[in-house]
Write a protein that holds these residues in place. Structure first.
Motif, PDB file in Angstrom:
ATOM      1  N   GLY A  70       0.827  -1.207   0.000  1.00 14.49           N
ATOM      2  CA  GLY A  70       0.000   0.000   0.000  1.00 14.49           C
ATOM      3  C   GLY A  70       0.853   1.244   0.000  1.00 14.49           C
ATOM      4  N   ALA A  71       1.114   1.796   1.169  1.00 10.87           N
ATOM      5  CA  ALA A  71       1.935   3.002   1.282  1.00 10.87           C
ATOM      6  C   ALA A  71       2.477   3.088   2.703  1.00 10.87           C
ATOM      7  CB  ALA A  71       1.113   4.247   0.958  1.00 10.87           C
ATOM      8  N   VAL A  72       3.558   3.844   2.873  1.00  4.50           N
ATOM      9  CA  VAL A  72       4.146   3.992   4.205  1.00  4.50           C
ATOM     10  C   VAL A  72       4.381   5.458   4.529  1.00  4.50           C
ATOM     11  CG1 VAL A  72       5.265   1.723   4.202  1.00  4.50           C
ATOM     12  CG2 VAL A  72       6.508   3.718   3.305  1.00  4.50           C
ATOM     13  N   GLY A  73       4.432   5.747   5.840  1.00  6.79           N
ATOM     14  CA  GLY A  73       4.800   7.090   6.266  1.00  6.79           C
ATOM     15  C   GLY A  73       3.681   7.811   6.984  1.00  6.79           C
ATOM     16  N   GLY A  74       4.042   8.908   7.625  1.00  2.12           N
ATOM     17  CA  GLY A  74       3.071   9.728   8.335  1.00  2.12           C
ATOM     18  C   GLY A  74       3.752  10.575   9.390  1.00  2.12           C
ATOM     19  N   GLU A  75       3.096  11.648   9.792  1.00  2.00           N
ATOM     20  CA  GLU A  75       3.658  12.564  10.780  1.00  2.00           C
ATOM     21  C   GLU A  75       3.930  11.885  12.118  1.00  2.00           C
ATOM     22  OE1 GLU A  75       4.711  15.770  10.609  1.00  2.00           O
ATOM     23  OE2 GLU A  75       4.504  15.470   8.453  1.00  2.00           O
ATOM     24  N   LYS A  76       3.200  10.836  12.422  1.00  2.62           N
ATOM     25  CA  LYS A  76       3.368  10.131  13.687  1.00  2.62           C
ATOM     26  C   LYS A  76       4.808   9.703  13.917  1.00  2.62           C
ATOM     27  CE  LYS A  76       1.722   6.007  16.130  1.00  2.62           C
ATOM     28  NZ  LYS A  76       0.818   4.829  16.068  1.00  2.62           N
ATOM     29  N   TRP A  77       5.512   9.391  12.825  1.00  3.55           N
ATOM     30  CA  TRP A  77       6.875   8.856  12.940  1.00  3.55           C
ATOM     31  C   TRP A  77       7.917   9.847  12.421  1.00  3.55           C
ATOM     32  CZ3 TRP A  77       2.870   6.226  10.384  1.00  3.55           C
ATOM     33  CH2 TRP A  77       2.224   5.244  11.160  1.00  3.55           C
ATOM     34  N   ALA A  78       7.526  11.123  12.214  1.00  2.23           N
ATOM     35  CA  ALA A  78       8.403  12.103  11.585  1.00  2.23           C
ATOM     36  C   ALA A  78       9.637  12.409  12.421  1.00  2.23           C
ATOM     37  CB  ALA A  78       7.640  13.393  11.300  1.00  2.23           C
ATOM     38  N   GLU A  79       9.562  12.212  13.736  1.00  2.00           N
ATOM     39  CA  GLU A  79      10.699  12.508  14.600  1.00  2.00           C
ATOM     40  C   GLU A  79      11.631  11.315  14.774  1.00  2.00           C
ATOM     41  OE1 GLU A  79      11.286  15.599  15.578  1.00  2.00           O
ATOM     42  OE2 GLU A  79       9.456  16.133  14.470  1.00  2.00           O
ATOM     43  N   PRO A 285      -2.132  10.505   5.156  1.00  2.00           N
ATOM     44  CA  PRO A 285      -2.743  10.346   6.482  1.00  2.00           C
ATOM     45  C   PRO A 285      -3.912  11.285   6.737  1.00  2.00           C
ATOM     46  CG  PRO A 285      -0.559  11.359   6.645  1.00  2.00           C
ATOM     47  CD  PRO A 285      -0.699  10.872   5.248  1.00  2.00           C
ATOM     48  N   ASP A 286      -3.991  12.390   5.993  1.00  2.00           N
ATOM     49  CA  ASP A 286      -5.090  13.341   6.214  1.00  2.00           C
ATOM     50  C   ASP A 286      -6.440  12.776   5.806  1.00  2.00           C
ATOM     51  OD1 ASP A 286      -3.908  13.451   3.603  1.00  2.00           O
ATOM     52  OD2 ASP A 286      -5.095  15.234   3.156  1.00  2.00           O
ATOM     53  N   ILE A 287      -6.457  11.756   4.928  1.00  2.00           N
ATOM     54  CA  ILE A 287      -7.741  11.157   4.536  1.00  2.00           C
ATOM     55  C   ILE A 287      -7.846   9.704   4.978  1.00  2.00           C
ATOM     56  CG2 ILE A 287      -8.036  12.720   2.578  1.00  2.00           C
ATOM     57  CD1 ILE A 287      -7.232  10.359   0.744  1.00  2.00           C
ATOM     58  N   ALA A 288      -6.863   9.223   5.717  1.00  2.00           N
ATOM     59  CA  ALA A 288      -6.883   7.828   6.164  1.00  2.00           C
ATOM     60  C   ALA A 288      -8.106   7.557   7.029  1.00  2.00           C
ATOM     61  CB  ALA A 288      -5.612   7.510   6.940  1.00  2.00           C
ATOM     62  N   GLY A 289      -8.725   6.412   6.794  1.00  2.00           N
ATOM     63  CA  GLY A 289      -9.875   6.007   7.587  1.00  2.00           C
ATOM     64  C   GLY A 289     -11.197   6.585   7.125  1.00  2.00           C
ATOM     65  N   LYS A 290     -11.170   7.457   6.126  1.00  2.00           N
ATOM     66  CA  LYS A 290     -12.404   8.088   5.649  1.00  2.00           C
ATOM     67  C   LYS A 290     -13.061   7.310   4.507  1.00  2.00           C
ATOM     68  CE  LYS A 290     -10.919  12.759   6.964  1.00  2.00           C
ATOM     69  NZ  LYS A 290     -10.673  14.160   6.505  1.00  2.00           N
TER      70      LYS A 290
END
Length: 356
Positions: A70-79, A285-290
């Protein structure tokens, strides 16, 4: 056929679910026999195991007939430090499977010509294939890092490096594919300012003259190629380029087709190597789960898996035709604009399966 599904992060699980439904439908409507497994990669793997790709998942990938991601990444792990970021899991998977050639088609379906930001006459009938070197160049070159200098300044550095053998093997892929298409390869680099680019141009030219005289070879600087893609995109057939420029130019090409949500990709290596098939877009991630993400790029990646990884061109043709018929019937997810039928991820999957 053993398929390893790696949903990843963000919208990954939603689009992979639709891809799996397409595969399962084909298995009930043909002689295709499937064994589908699931695994973790990216942020999902980090949350569960403390690393973006485990050795176990890599080994399962090696033992599969195809990997669909699918895809990977997101602000959750940005640090996270770079070696623990979700994207590192994808880089490690590509490198672990020795997938050195990334095939990124940019095809503008007739009914989506008006969805492009370019004039319809520039993109209607567009069919470009970008062949991107995938496990070398600036993304993998050493040394790399961030250091503090004696005067207190910080310096970030990366190395763009290519060997002759790395250039030769991906160039052969581009030349061989071009012979089955329009017979043209445009090799793209920055040989005017980069030694690695100069080596790239020299080695591609040498190989073309020695073994592929029946393929028309041209050379172009990467910045000019970006301009030409939005000026006169149908001049291109196969674009051959390195890891960095391939990453950038394929996203430019994506917008010619109407949306990033329409572009699949395949990462391939030597004969007998498990291929990796994934959409080129990110995890959004801004539209994830929608439930509104466009699954077409992932479903078209399934078609590439069928054609390249499973040697079932007949089924790949069916999937691609079903996607085109669905778009022609006016089905649109939000990224494609308004249509006769405005649907979400599931609705688009339903429509494609109905056309299968």
């Amino acid at each position: 056929m053993k398929i390893l599904m790696l949903p990843g992060d963000g919208i990954g699980p939603e689009i992979i679910a639709e891809a799996q439904r397409v595969l399962e439908h084909l298995a009930t409507d043909s002689d295709l026999e499937l064994e589908i497994e699931h695994g973790l990669i990216g942020g999902a793997s980090y949350d569960a195991h403390g690393e973006p790709l485990t050795r176990e998942t890599l080994e399962r990938a090696r033992n599969a007939d195809a990997v669909i991601m699918g895809a990977v990444g997101g602000e959750k792990w940005a640090e996270n430090p770079y070696h623990l970021r979700p994207e590192q899991g994808l880089l490690d998977l590509r490198q672990g499977l020795d997938l050195f050639a990334n095939l990124r088609p940019a095809i503008c379906f007739r009914s989506l010509a008006s969805a492009s930001t370019l004039k319809p006459e520039l993109v209607e009938g567009l069919d470009i294939l970008i062949v991107r070197e995938l496990i070398g160049g600036v993304y993998f070159g050493e040394p790399r890092g961030i250091e503090t200098l004696p005067d207190g300044e910080r310096r970030g550095f990366n190395t763009s490096s290519y060997r002759t053998s790395e250039i030769d093997r991906v160039a052969r892929v581009a030349f061989d594919i071009a012979k089955l298409r329009g017979g043209k390869v445009c090799s793209v680099e920055k040989s005017n300012v980069m030694e690695s680019g100069l080596l790239w141009r020299e080695e591609v030219a040498k190989l073309g003259a020695a073994e592929y005289s029946d393929v028309a070879l041209s050379h172009m600087y990467a910045d000019n190629c970006g301009m030409q893609l939005v000026r006169q995109p149908k001049q291109f057939d196969v674009i051959l380029t390195d890891n960095l420029f391939g990453d950038l130019l394929s996203d430019v090409a994506a917008m010619l087709t109407g949306s990033l949500g329409m572009l699949p990709s395949a990462a391939v290596g030597a004969a007998g190597t498990t291929g990796l098939f994934e959409p080129i877009h990110g995890s959004a991630p801004d539209i994830a789960g929608k439930g509104i993400a466009n699954p077409c790029a992932t479903i078209l990646s399934v078609a590439m898996a069928l054609r390249i990884g499973l040697n079932r061109a007949d089924l790949a043709d069916r999937v691609e035709a079903a996607v085109e018929k669905t778009l022609d019937a006016g089905y649109r997810t939000a990224d494609l604009g308004e249509g006769k039928h405005n649907v979400g991820s599931r609705g688009m999957g339903d429509a494609i399966i109905s056309h299968l």
